[in-house]
Design an enzyme around this catalytic site. Structure first.
Site, mmCIF file in Angstrom:
data_model
loop_
_atom_site.group_PDB
_atom_site.id
_atom_site.type_symbol
_atom_site.label_atom_id
_atom_site.label_comp_id
_atom_site.label_asym_id
_atom_site.label_seq_id
_atom_site.Cartn_x
_atom_site.Cartn_y
_atom_site.Cartn_z
ATOM 1 N N THR A 126 -5.221 12.130 13.500
ATOM 2 C CA THR A 126 -4.738 10.778 13.794
ATOM 3 C C THR A 126 -3.497 10.801 14.676
ATOM 4 O OG1 THR A 126 -5.605 9.990 11.683
ATOM 5 C CG2 THR A 126 -3.935 8.629 12.738
ATOM 6 N N THR A 158 -0.875 14.501 6.437
ATOM 7 C CA THR A 158 -0.589 14.959 5.080
ATOM 8 C C THR A 158 -0.179 16.429 5.104
ATOM 9 O OG1 THR A 158 -2.263 13.412 4.287
ATOM 10 C CG2 THR A 158 -1.524 15.092 2.747
ATOM 11 N N ARG A 268 -0.751 -4.351 -27.356
ATOM 12 C CA ARG A 268 -0.140 -5.647 -27.064
ATOM 13 C C ARG A 268 -0.774 -6.741 -27.916
ATOM 14 N NH1 ARG A 268 4.367 -8.293 -25.070
ATOM 15 N NH2 ARG A 268 3.753 -10.200 -23.948
ATOM 16 N N GLN A 336 -3.402 -6.748 -14.135
ATOM 17 C CA GLN A 336 -3.592 -8.069 -14.731
ATOM 18 C C GLN A 336 -3.568 -7.992 -16.253
ATOM 19 O OE1 GLN A 336 -3.688 -10.676 -12.837
ATOM 20 N NE2 GLN A 336 -4.142 -12.294 -14.306
ATOM 21 N N ILE A 337 -4.199 -6.994 -16.802
ATOM 22 C CA ILE A 337 -4.222 -6.831 -18.258
ATOM 23 C C ILE A 337 -2.825 -6.590 -18.800
ATOM 24 C CG2 ILE A 337 -4.977 -5.243 -20.093
ATOM 25 C CD1 ILE A 337 -7.653 -4.991 -18.517
ATOM 26 N N GLY A 340 2.954 -9.392 -17.037
ATOM 27 C CA GLY A 340 4.231 -9.198 -16.354
ATOM 28 C C GLY A 340 4.671 -7.744 -16.319
ATOM 29 N N GLU A 363 -9.068 8.909 5.884
ATOM 30 C CA GLU A 363 -10.317 9.631 6.174
ATOM 31 C C GLU A 363 -11.472 8.674 6.483
ATOM 32 O OE1 GLU A 363 -11.291 13.252 4.325
ATOM 33 O OE2 GLU A 363 -9.300 13.530 3.484
ATOM 34 N N THR A 365 -11.667 4.267 7.393
ATOM 35 C CA THR A 365 -11.520 3.007 6.669
ATOM 36 C C THR A 365 -12.851 2.554 6.087
ATOM 37 O OG1 THR A 365 -11.990 1.692 8.638
ATOM 38 C CG2 THR A 365 -9.672 2.279 8.245
ATOM 39 N N SER A 366 -12.777 1.565 5.208
ATOM 40 C CA SER A 366 -14.014 1.011 4.649
ATOM 41 C C SER A 366 -14.923 0.485 5.748
ATOM 42 C CB SER A 366 -13.677 -0.118 3.661
ATOM 43 O OG SER A 366 -13.078 0.396 2.488
#
Length: 380
Positions: A126, A158, A268, A336-337, A340, A363, A365-366
């Site tokens: 790259t 890398t 939790r 999310q689970i 905060g 390596e 992109t999608s």
């Protein structure tokens, strides 16, 4: 069809897991915060044989296949994505380019130290102006006497500052486009070859990333890796294997996020009960685990094909595409689970999410993976 790992791979997996529990689990957060490359731990992985998995035993490696690399990278990623990226990159890119396309002298010179992790490998493809369009690179290698004169730069490499052995792609005949690119082996400390560390990344913060600069670097022809003009063609084969390791890394990150989310959901309490008792949480966990398990099967299929010597370009891209996007979704749901708390670095899920995003970019992109998959479909 056998969905079980061999006893040898299970033993390797258990060894890596035990190492990560003792040497990685409690340190990954601090490495991430300080952007510290854990060289001592990488050296220890080398002593375990983890840094030379694909290198033949004749050169001091383990002589294992793509599936072994996938298993190891996945296991490390459950604890630290950055360290897993180091293992994946070292085994799958520069080292593999020397292993597959180097001549006997080059293999004897470089592979033994790469196999033990005494030397780290890096791979320069790259550039600042060419990512997905890798054939649009500007780095050049011009004939000078019996050797070459290298000029240009590479970006987002890398192991860029901690590496010792570098495989660098350069244009040797611009008129031939992809067929005018050649690979070279560089060593750290060569005159005119310099590195600059890149800091401030969103994720993979303790993985070493750098810019490489080449200012009239003189190379004898003995440092040319492979045939003149074959570098880009050889690179595509290396990237196929690398996509398997990034897919495995994605699976490991997703697995780690699920593990943390399930643990938190049981501890939790809300409205007088563990949040794990709520259907909304259970369904999120169910979706996360189902997708990660499916991603693992895709990645392992590609690895098995590679080890059998069969074509696997489409399968590697499918595994990498699905696993990387699934990992990001799983990590996002894990945050999310946690509510905060997931938005703080008190828990590791925010780090997993930041690390996972790289897997949709690095390596290939999608978008590039979808292009490759569609091309392979239309061939038939």
């Amino acid at each position: 069809m056998d969905f079980e790992l061999s006893d040898d791979l299970k033993a390797l997996q258990a060894t890596v897991r035990d190492f990560c529990e003792k040497r990685v689990k409690d340190k990954a957060r601090e490495w991430d915060r300080s952007e510290k490359f854990p060289l001592d731990v990488v050296r220890e992985l080398g002593e375990l044989g983890v840094m030379g998995l694909r290198i033949p035993t004749d050169y001091g490696g383990a002589g294992l296949g793509s599936l072994a690399v996938a298993v190891v990278v996945e296991e490390v990623a459950k604890y630290d994505g950055s360290l897993a990226l180091t293992v994946a990159s070292h085994n799958g890119l520069g080292t593999s380019h020397v292993r597959v396309f180097g001549n006997d002298a080059q293999r004897k010179q470089y592979l033994p130290k790469l196999a033990t992790g005494e030397h780290l490998g890096a791979w320069g493809l790259t550039e600042p102006g060419s990512g997905s369009d890798s054939a649009g690179m500007k780095t050049t290698a011009v004939r000078k006497g019996d050797g070459w004169l290298l000029n240009g730069s590479k970006m987002f490499i890398t192991q860029g500052t901690v590496g010792d052995t570098f495989v660098v792609l350069a244009v040797t005949d611009a008129s031939k486009k992809q067929k005018g690119i050649t690979a070279f082996i560089l060593e750290k400390g060569m005159k005119g070859f310099s590195q600059r560390a890149i800091h401030g990344k969103l994720g993979m913060r303790s993985s070493d990333t750098a810019e490489l600069h080449f200012d009239n670097v003189e190379l004898p022809d003995s440092q040319r890796l492979g045939e003149v003009g074959r570098g880009f063609i050889d690179t595509m084969k290396i990237l196929d294997g690398g996509r398997i390791t990034i897919g495995a890394l994605s699976v490991g990150l997703g697995h780690g996020a699920i593990r943390e989310a399930a643990r938190y959901a049981k501890d939790r309490h809300a409205f007088g009960q563990p949040i794990a008792d709520f259907q909304a949480i259970r369904w999120m966990l169910a979706d996360m685990q189902t997708e990660i398990d499916a991603a693992r099967l895709l990645v392992y299929r590609a690895a098995a094909l590679a080890d059998d010597g069969k074509p696997y370009t489409r399968e590697a891209s499918m595994g990498k595409l699905f696993a990387s996007e699934v990992a990001t979704r799983a990590c996002n749901k894990a945050v999310q689970i946690h509510g905060g708390y997931g938005y703080t670095n008190e828990f590791p899920v925010e780090r997993y999410l930041r690390d996972a995003k790289l897997c949709e970019i690095g390596e290939g992109t999608s978008e590039i993976q979808r292009t490759i998959i569609a091309r392979e479909i239309l061939k038939g």
